[in-house]
Design a protein around this motif. Sequence first.
Motif, PDB file in Angstrom:
ATOM      1  N   VAL A   6      26.835  69.456  19.894  1.00  0.00           N
ATOM      2  CA  VAL A   6      27.977  68.390  19.580  1.00  0.00           C
ATOM      3  C   VAL A   6      27.532  67.316  18.813  1.00  0.00           C
ATOM      4  N   VAL A   7      28.241  66.807  17.890  1.00  0.00           N
ATOM      5  CA  VAL A   7      27.751  65.623  17.085  1.00  0.00           C
ATOM      6  C   VAL A   7      29.038  64.495  17.321  1.00  0.00           C
ATOM      7  N   PHE A   8      28.367  63.312  17.723  1.00  0.00           N
ATOM      8  CA  PHE A   8      29.443  62.194  18.095  1.00  0.00           C
ATOM      9  C   PHE A   8      29.065  61.125  16.982  1.00  0.00           C
ATOM     10  N   ASP A   9      30.037  60.646  16.374  1.00  0.00           N
ATOM     11  CA  ASP A   9      30.112  59.413  15.700  1.00  0.00           C
ATOM     12  C   ASP A   9      29.939  58.402  16.887  1.00  0.00           C
ATOM     13  N   ILE A  10      29.722  57.054  16.433  1.00  0.00           N
ATOM     14  CA  ILE A  10      29.679  56.035  17.555  1.00  0.00           C
ATOM     15  C   ILE A  10      30.551  55.131  17.559  1.00  0.00           C
ATOM     16  N   GLY A  11      30.770  54.526  16.498  1.00  0.00           N
ATOM     17  CA  GLY A  11      31.750  53.271  16.406  1.00  0.00           C
ATOM     18  C   GLY A  11      33.404  53.801  16.550  1.00  0.00           C
ATOM     19  N   ARG A  12      33.962  53.509  17.506  1.00  0.00           N
ATOM     20  CA  ARG A  12      35.260  53.743  17.825  1.00  0.00           C
ATOM     21  C   ARG A  12      35.569  55.037  18.236  1.00  0.00           C
ATOM     22  N   VAL A  13      34.185  55.711  18.693  1.00  0.00           N
ATOM     23  CA  VAL A  13      34.252  56.864  19.504  1.00  0.00           C
ATOM     24  C   VAL A  13      33.575  56.503  20.483  1.00  0.00           C
ATOM     25  N   LEU A  14      32.338  56.229  20.755  1.00  0.00           N
ATOM     26  CA  LEU A  14      31.633  55.801  22.145  1.00  0.00           C
ATOM     27  C   LEU A  14      31.677  54.328  22.403  1.00  0.00           C
ATOM     28  N   ILE A  15      31.925  53.404  21.227  1.00  0.00           N
ATOM     29  CA  ILE A  15      31.826  52.050  21.519  1.00  0.00           C
ATOM     30  C   ILE A  15      33.101  51.671  20.888  1.00  0.00           C
ATOM     31  N   GLU A  16      33.798  50.506  21.047  1.00  0.00           N
ATOM     32  CA  GLU A  16      34.783  50.043  20.266  1.00  0.00           C
ATOM     33  C   GLU A  16      34.204  49.082  19.174  1.00  0.00           C
ATOM     34  N   TRP A  17      34.852  48.989  17.904  1.00  0.00           N
ATOM     35  CA  TRP A  17      34.268  48.273  16.848  1.00  0.00           C
ATOM     36  C   TRP A  17      35.459  47.747  16.104  1.00  0.00           C
ATOM     37  N   GLU A  18      35.708  46.235  16.505  1.00  0.00           N
ATOM     38  CA  GLU A  18      36.904  45.570  16.053  1.00  0.00           C
ATOM     39  C   GLU A  18      36.501  44.294  15.594  1.00  0.00           C
ATOM     40  N   PRO A  19      35.783  44.040  14.417  1.00  0.00           N
ATOM     41  CA  PRO A  19      35.660  42.753  13.916  1.00  0.00           C
ATOM     42  C   PRO A  19      36.802  41.972  13.585  1.00  0.00           C
ATOM     43  N   GLU A  20      37.967  42.523  13.279  1.00  0.00           N
ATOM     44  CA  GLU A  20      39.045  41.968  13.144  1.00  0.00           C
ATOM     45  C   GLU A  20      39.630  41.261  14.411  1.00  0.00           C
ATOM     46  N   ARG A  21      39.597  42.055  15.279  1.00  0.00           N
ATOM     47  CA  ARG A  21      39.993  41.494  16.750  1.00  0.00           C
ATOM     48  C   ARG A  21      39.360  40.170  17.054  1.00  0.00           C
ATOM     49  N   PRO A  88      34.232  54.165  28.193  1.00  0.00           N
ATOM     50  CA  PRO A  88      33.694  55.249  29.302  1.00  0.00           C
ATOM     51  C   PRO A  88      33.977  56.640  29.236  1.00  0.00           C
ATOM     52  N   HIS A  89      35.233  56.933  28.993  1.00  0.00           N
ATOM     53  CA  HIS A  89      35.558  58.320  29.197  1.00  0.00           C
ATOM     54  C   HIS A  89      34.658  59.143  27.995  1.00  0.00           C
ATOM     55  N   LEU A 183      39.145  65.308  14.824  1.00  0.00           N
ATOM     56  CA  LEU A 183      39.455  63.879  14.363  1.00  0.00           C
ATOM     57  C   LEU A 183      39.756  63.036  15.693  1.00  0.00           C
ATOM     58  N   PHE A 184      38.640  61.981  16.000  1.00  0.00           N
ATOM     59  CA  PHE A 184      38.852  61.389  17.278  1.00  0.00           C
ATOM     60  C   PHE A 184      40.004  60.164  17.279  1.00  0.00           C
ATOM     61  N   THR A 185      40.890  60.281  18.100  1.00  0.00           N
ATOM     62  CA  THR A 185      41.974  59.627  18.155  1.00  0.00           C
ATOM     63  C   THR A 185      41.955  59.067  19.631  1.00  0.00           C
ATOM     64  N   HIS A 186      41.548  59.588  20.460  1.00  0.00           N
ATOM     65  CA  HIS A 186      41.600  59.303  21.996  1.00  0.00           C
ATOM     66  C   HIS A 186      40.648  60.047  22.914  1.00  0.00           C
ATOM     67  N   PRO A 187      39.832  59.605  23.745  1.00  0.00           N
ATOM     68  CA  PRO A 187      39.079  60.275  24.594  1.00  0.00           C
ATOM     69  C   PRO A 187      39.556  61.518  25.226  1.00  0.00           C
ATOM     70  N   GLN A 188      40.835  61.630  25.742  1.00  0.00           N
ATOM     71  CA  GLN A 188      41.407  62.719  26.347  1.00  0.00           C
ATOM     72  C   GLN A 188      41.590  63.801  25.502  1.00  0.00           C
ATOM     73  N   THR A 189      41.896  63.586  24.310  1.00  0.00           N
ATOM     74  CA  THR A 189      42.261  64.711  23.461  1.00  0.00           C
ATOM     75  C   THR A 189      40.866  65.277  22.891  1.00  0.00           C
ATOM     76  N   TRP A 190      39.810  64.683  22.970  1.00  0.00           N
ATOM     77  CA  TRP A 190      38.498  65.107  22.683  1.00  0.00           C
ATOM     78  C   TRP A 190      37.998  65.749  23.838  1.00  0.00           C
ATOM     79  N   ALA A 191      38.305  65.274  25.032  1.00  0.00           N
ATOM     80  CA  ALA A 191      37.925  66.060  26.228  1.00  0.00           C
ATOM     81  C   ALA A 191      38.604  67.382  26.132  1.00  0.00           C
ATOM     82  N   ASP A 192      39.849  67.502  25.971  1.00  0.00           N
ATOM     83  CA  ASP A 192      40.730  68.633  25.841  1.00  0.00           C
ATOM     84  C   ASP A 192      39.997  69.644  24.754  1.00  0.00           C
ATOM     85  N   ARG A 193      39.582  69.231  23.791  1.00  0.00           N
ATOM     86  CA  ARG A 193      38.957  70.121  22.757  1.00  0.00           C
ATOM     87  C   ARG A 193      37.677  70.716  23.242  1.00  0.00           C
ATOM     88  N   LEU A 194      36.900  69.885  23.954  1.00  0.00           N
ATOM     89  CA  LEU A 194      35.750  70.270  24.374  1.00  0.00           C
ATOM     90  C   LEU A 194      35.778  71.441  25.644  1.00  0.00           C
TER      91      LEU A 194
END
Length: 206
Positions: A6-21, A88-89, A183-194
């Motif tokens: 399994v291959v993970f992107d990191i930004g906005r998948v494992l950590i938030e990345w929000e410069p505008e915020r 965290p999820h 396509l990662f949108t939320h940890p739960q949908t990714w969990a469901d795919r796994l």
Amino acid sequence: MTIKAVVFDIGRVLIEWEPERFYDAKIGKSKREALFREVDLHGMNLGVDRGDDFKGAVYALADRHPEWADEIRHWHDSWLQMASPDIPHSVRLMRELRQNGVPVFALTNFGVGTFELAKITYPFFSEFDRAFVSGHLRTIKPEAEIYAHLEQETGIAPKQLLFTDDRPENIEAAAARGWQTHLFTHPQTWADRLVSEGLLTAEAAQ
């Protein structure tokens, strides 16, 4: 075909990345919009992702825009505040996969300096079986070279890789090579795919 890694992107998948915020909170939305309109901060960051020196690139951009110098330097001086917190999820899912014997790789657009900085704050950055970091490879997603590098180094067939990323163009580039994608949108949908792929039990994916 069975998924072997399994291959993970990191930004906005494992950590938030929000410069505008970050900038909205720091200088206000209207001023932030003006800053991002007049200064190509994201373009500069892509250069860092390709291997440009982190501080050097940020401070050089600040020197070219003295009217925004203080704000631009925040991209370096306050970078961890833009790249936080973790998700965290998603982190639990990565760890559960590894505990279940599934190799886990990172494929990420990340600078050399920023990746090393983030490893101090996020210990799980050191837990991947291998991290393929654009700054070291000097190629970024969605360019074909970065995907080919992972394939060559791991020796795993494209159809046996499952990749998640938040950007459609990165997913499309992987799918074009035969990778399985999500396509990662939320940890739960990714969990469901796994779970659906038989990589985790429903309990482990919570």
